[in-house]
Design an enzyme around this catalytic site. Sequence first.
Site, PDB file in Angstrom:
ATOM      1  N   HIS A  77       0.920  -1.254  -0.108  1.00  0.00           N
ATOM      2  CA  HIS A  77      -0.228  -0.162   0.108  1.00  0.00           C
ATOM      3  C   HIS A  77       1.427   1.314   0.230  1.00  0.00           C
ATOM      4  CE1 HIS A  77      -3.285   2.342   2.092  1.00  0.00           C
ATOM      5  NE2 HIS A  77      -3.113   2.910   1.392  1.00  0.00           N
ATOM      6  N   MET A  79       1.318   5.067   0.288  1.00  0.00           N
ATOM      7  CA  MET A  79       0.817   6.275   1.113  1.00  0.00           C
ATOM      8  C   MET A  79       1.979   7.442   0.447  1.00  0.00           C
ATOM      9  SD  MET A  79      -1.085   4.398   3.952  1.00  0.00           S
ATOM     10  CE  MET A  79       0.630   3.484   3.830  1.00  0.00           C
TER      11      MET A  79
END
Length: 245
Positions: A77, A79
């Site tokens: 993920h 970010m």
Amino acid sequence: MPIPADVYREVHLVPSILSADFSRLGEQVAAVMDASVRMIHFDVMDGHYVPNLSIGPAVLASLAPVVHDRGGLFSVHLMIERPEKYAAEFVRAGADALSFHVEACAHPRHVLETIRDMGAGAGVALNPGTDVSRIEPLLGVVDFVLVMTVNPGFGGQELIAPVLGKLPWLRKRLPAHVAVEVDGGVGRDNIARVVEAGGNWVVAGSAVFGAEDPAEEARALQQTARRAAGAAGAAGAAGAAAREA
Ligand code: DX5
Ligand code: ZN
């Protein structure tokens, strides 16, 4: 490695290592994988897109054999700002599924294609405050959607319940082979609700690695999630039968 098609449809508890003990990361990951976990969530933060820093491709590459040798998979993920600059590097380092924030990038379709072309699953993530219709044009080119149920940047926050309202909207529009990953604030008290709402890759960081026995907690959460999916499936089938009668 390419993710087997079934994995996109199945319910998986996806422990996030953000809350693990980094001095014995390999050991902790191995322990939860030996307790029925198939997929590990790897959070990358750049201190710009989110106000925190975490880990990058070197850590992913060194952890990859622990996960892949057990038949496991990484859901990475991002970010970070400008995910297009780093996506390929993360796939090379071992990402099996790779998501980035739609809010962080000007040409998300292009990034999704880059990830897919390299043989990884491509996912788009969206923040709690982002309207889900923002990703409608991308729904035909994603392998999964990541719905943040906390504002990204930190583990251990409380799930923002109204965000779960995005899940039925997504499920109605997405083909069955697209996974919906739910990330943030998930634990024993709400994991069934997340699955009933339509999540099937369910991330849990502090709930797993903050527990006294992470392996045992992972097993319990996995079981609760799968039981909820079974019950929701049965309720759906019963409802459909009742409607037909
Ligand atoms: C938060 C990260 C999450 C985090 C979840 O910005 O994206 O994956 O690790 O942690 P918990 O489960 O503690 O909310
Ligand atoms: Zn995450």
